[in-house]
Structure formats: C-alpha cells, structure tokens
Design a protein around this motif. Sequence first.
Motif, PDB file in Angstrom:
ATOM      1  N   THR A 159      14.101  42.605 -18.842  1.00  0.00           N
ATOM      2  CA  THR A 159      15.276  42.261 -19.645  1.00  0.00           C
ATOM      3  C   THR A 159      14.882  41.933 -21.089  1.00  0.00           C
ATOM      4  O   THR A 159      13.746  41.519 -21.370  1.00  0.00           O
ATOM      5  CB  THR A 159      16.016  41.049 -19.043  1.00  0.00           C
ATOM      6  OG1 THR A 159      15.157  39.907 -19.075  1.00  0.00           O
ATOM      7  CG2 THR A 159      16.441  41.340 -17.609  1.00  0.00           C
ATOM      8  N   ARG A 160      15.840  42.087 -21.984  1.00  0.00           N
ATOM      9  CA  ARG A 160      15.602  41.784 -23.392  1.00  0.00           C
ATOM     10  C   ARG A 160      15.314  40.300 -23.596  1.00  0.00           C
ATOM     11  O   ARG A 160      14.458  39.927 -24.411  1.00  0.00           O
ATOM     12  CB  ARG A 160      16.828  42.211 -24.205  1.00  0.00           C
ATOM     13  CG  ARG A 160      16.664  42.054 -25.709  1.00  0.00           C
ATOM     14  CD  ARG A 160      17.887  42.567 -26.428  1.00  0.00           C
ATOM     15  NE  ARG A 160      19.090  41.851 -26.010  1.00  0.00           N
ATOM     16  CZ  ARG A 160      20.305  42.192 -26.406  1.00  0.00           C
ATOM     17  NH1 ARG A 160      20.500  43.233 -27.193  1.00  0.00           N
ATOM     18  NH2 ARG A 160      21.358  41.487 -26.004  1.00  0.00           N
ATOM     19  N   TRP A 161      16.035  39.436 -22.874  1.00  0.00           N
ATOM     20  CA  TRP A 161      15.840  37.995 -23.009  1.00  0.00           C
ATOM     21  C   TRP A 161      14.402  37.601 -22.652  1.00  0.00           C
ATOM     22  O   TRP A 161      13.778  36.794 -23.357  1.00  0.00           O
ATOM     23  CB  TRP A 161      16.812  37.266 -22.081  1.00  0.00           C
ATOM     24  CG  TRP A 161      16.597  35.781 -22.013  1.00  0.00           C
ATOM     25  CD1 TRP A 161      17.024  34.848 -22.903  1.00  0.00           C
ATOM     26  CD2 TRP A 161      15.873  35.070 -21.012  1.00  0.00           C
ATOM     27  NE1 TRP A 161      16.622  33.584 -22.521  1.00  0.00           N
ATOM     28  CE2 TRP A 161      15.909  33.700 -21.351  1.00  0.00           C
ATOM     29  CE3 TRP A 161      15.198  35.448 -19.854  1.00  0.00           C
ATOM     30  CZ2 TRP A 161      15.295  32.719 -20.572  1.00  0.00           C
ATOM     31  CZ3 TRP A 161      14.589  34.480 -19.077  1.00  0.00           C
ATOM     32  CH2 TRP A 161      14.643  33.123 -19.441  1.00  0.00           C
ATOM     33  N   PHE A 162      13.841  38.171 -21.586  1.00  0.00           N
ATOM     34  CA  PHE A 162      12.489  37.835 -21.155  1.00  0.00           C
ATOM     35  C   PHE A 162      11.470  38.266 -22.212  1.00  0.00           C
ATOM     36  O   PHE A 162      10.535  37.512 -22.549  1.00  0.00           O
ATOM     37  CB  PHE A 162      12.182  38.530 -19.822  1.00  0.00           C
ATOM     38  CG  PHE A 162      10.832  38.202 -19.255  1.00  0.00           C
ATOM     39  CD1 PHE A 162      10.670  37.120 -18.404  1.00  0.00           C
ATOM     40  CD2 PHE A 162       9.722  38.976 -19.571  1.00  0.00           C
ATOM     41  CE1 PHE A 162       9.417  36.815 -17.873  1.00  0.00           C
ATOM     42  CE2 PHE A 162       8.469  38.677 -19.049  1.00  0.00           C
ATOM     43  CZ  PHE A 162       8.323  37.590 -18.196  1.00  0.00           C
ATOM     44  N   SER A 169       8.824  33.274 -18.110  1.00  0.00           N
ATOM     45  CA  SER A 169       9.644  32.515 -17.167  1.00  0.00           C
ATOM     46  C   SER A 169      11.028  33.160 -17.046  1.00  0.00           C
ATOM     47  O   SER A 169      11.450  33.937 -17.906  1.00  0.00           O
ATOM     48  CB  SER A 169       9.786  31.053 -17.597  1.00  0.00           C
ATOM     49  OG  SER A 169      10.492  30.982 -18.826  1.00  0.00           O
ATOM     50  N   VAL A 170      11.679  32.827 -15.962  1.00  0.00           N
ATOM     51  CA  VAL A 170      13.039  33.311 -15.707  1.00  0.00           C
ATOM     52  C   VAL A 170      13.994  32.133 -15.910  1.00  0.00           C
ATOM     53  O   VAL A 170      13.547  30.990 -16.033  1.00  0.00           O
ATOM     54  CB  VAL A 170      13.160  33.873 -14.268  1.00  0.00           C
ATOM     55  CG1 VAL A 170      12.230  35.070 -14.092  1.00  0.00           C
ATOM     56  CG2 VAL A 170      12.879  32.803 -13.231  1.00  0.00           C
ATOM     57  N   PRO A 171      15.301  32.370 -15.959  1.00  0.00           N
ATOM     58  CA  PRO A 171      16.239  31.253 -16.130  1.00  0.00           C
ATOM     59  C   PRO A 171      16.092  30.213 -15.018  1.00  0.00           C
ATOM     60  O   PRO A 171      15.771  30.547 -13.874  1.00  0.00           O
ATOM     61  CB  PRO A 171      17.612  31.940 -16.059  1.00  0.00           C
ATOM     62  CG  PRO A 171      17.359  33.340 -16.490  1.00  0.00           C
ATOM     63  CD  PRO A 171      15.995  33.681 -15.976  1.00  0.00           C
ATOM     64  N   VAL A 172      16.349  28.960 -15.351  1.00  0.00           N
ATOM     65  CA  VAL A 172      16.206  27.889 -14.362  1.00  0.00           C
ATOM     66  C   VAL A 172      17.241  28.013 -13.244  1.00  0.00           C
ATOM     67  O   VAL A 172      17.120  27.362 -12.204  1.00  0.00           O
ATOM     68  CB  VAL A 172      16.310  26.501 -15.023  1.00  0.00           C
ATOM     69  CG1 VAL A 172      15.104  26.258 -15.906  1.00  0.00           C
ATOM     70  CG2 VAL A 172      17.612  26.370 -15.803  1.00  0.00           C
ATOM     71  N   SER A 173      18.272  28.841 -13.451  1.00  0.00           N
ATOM     72  CA  SER A 173      19.239  29.073 -12.375  1.00  0.00           C
ATOM     73  C   SER A 173      18.612  29.816 -11.202  1.00  0.00           C
ATOM     74  O   SER A 173      19.195  29.891 -10.120  1.00  0.00           O
ATOM     75  CB  SER A 173      20.441  29.861 -12.906  1.00  0.00           C
ATOM     76  OG  SER A 173      20.027  31.096 -13.486  1.00  0.00           O
ATOM     77  N   CYS A 174      17.401  30.345 -11.426  1.00  0.00           N
ATOM     78  CA  CYS A 174      16.655  30.997 -10.342  1.00  0.00           C
ATOM     79  C   CYS A 174      15.899  29.986  -9.477  1.00  0.00           C
ATOM     80  O   CYS A 174      15.375  30.341  -8.418  1.00  0.00           O
ATOM     81  CB  CYS A 174      15.646  31.991 -10.907  1.00  0.00           C
ATOM     82  SG  CYS A 174      16.361  33.563 -11.455  1.00  0.00           S
TER      83      CYS A 174
END
Length: 253
Positions: A159-162, A169-174
Amino acid sequence: MGQCGITSSKTVLVFLNLIFWAAAGILCYIGAYVFITYDDYDHFFEDVYTLIPAVIIIAVGTLLFIIGLIGCCATIRESSCGLATFAAILLLVFVTECVVVVLGYIYRAKVEDEVNHSIQKVYNEYNGTNTDAPSRAIDYVQRQLHCCGIHNYSDWRNTRWFKESKNNSVPVSCCQPSISNCTGTLTRPADLYQEGCEALVVKKLKEIMMYVIWAALTFASIQMLGMLCACVVLCRRSHDPAYELLVTTNSYA
C-alpha cells in the motif's frame, strides 16, 4: 357447519392482522439494519442498487401497518368490499416480497465480484487519519471483523501508506485486543490478526442480504395464509344462505 368455518377463518384473520403489525416493525428494523450496516461497508461495495431490497422491505413494512388496519376493520365489520381490498393488497405485497427475494439473490451473487473489484482501491487510499472516510472504513472493518489486510497482514506492504510511512508497521487496528502495547510492527506478526478482510467482508455482506431474503420469504408465507383466509370468508359469505340470513338479521336487529 359453514358458520363455524367462517368464524374460524375470521379468528385466524384477526390473529394474522396482529402478526402483520408485528411484522411491519420487524421488516422496518431489518431494512434499517441493512442501511446502517451498508453505511459501514459502502467503501467495499460501490453498487448502491444493492440497497433496493432494503428500500422495498421498509416500504412493505410501512404498508403492513395499513394492511393490518384495513384487515381488522373489514373482518370485524364483515365488509365484503373491505375483505376484497385486504386480499388484493396482500396479493400485491406478496408479489413485491417475491421480487425482493429474487433481487436479494441477484445482489448476493454480485457481492464477491464487487468487493474483489473495490477493496484494493480502498486500501490504497488509506492514509491513517480519522478524517479520511476510507481510512475510517478500513480501521472499522479490521476491528469489527478481526482481520488485517486484504488476504493477510502482509498485503499492507504493497500500500501507498506503508511505503510512505517507512516504519515497517501496519495500522494498530490490525492488533489483537488481547495483546498489550501492540504498535502494529511487522517484527511481531503474532500480535496481529492473521485472517484477511476480503473474505470476511464478503461473508458479512452476504449474511446481511440473507436476512432480507429470509424475512421476505417468512412474511410472504404469512401473507399467503392471510389471502386464503380472506378468500374463504368472502366465498362462504357469498355462497352460504344461512350466513347471509344471519348477517341480514343482525343488521336489522
């Protein structure tokens, strides 16, 4: 004997009218639930026509309130015109709910293709802020469905955000809620949800559509019984001289 049959049919009709009022509330609730849930997942399913069955369900629920009122008045007053109107409206609603069932199955079959087509785009639009609708949608889905990424957490690498955040890291919602101090880092993959979101979103949307289908089938069956009882009362009233005499005598009394 005929009078007994008519009385039984009238009793069933009154009982069915009470069921119609309860059904109206249930159908409106189901339709509203579909709308609310769709709002949470609309970024993953762009075909707004999917809401057509829910719109029809709410309309039918509203109409059932009127049907119950007409049915009760017609049954109590023994009005042939009222009972005929009651049966005709029930037939219309019955056909409408059959249409809902057909549309429900059509859109249920389209869910997987729609989600497959749009989910990658939504993940690419993620920027990690609460003010951004796609970001809120992804965080909500990952927390609610206990998933991470499209197929698994490693999809976030593409993803662009990563790539722009460069913090591996991935979003904390993971993060699994049982893990304390989870930051979403990929160096601790065991802290993250292991299942991807695509399959779970498809499953959730199909379940929602099945609620609509089963509700329409259930109440269509009840309406069929209501039509049969109304027809029985009308037919026996027109063909049973003893009943006609009884009704005439009562009206002059």
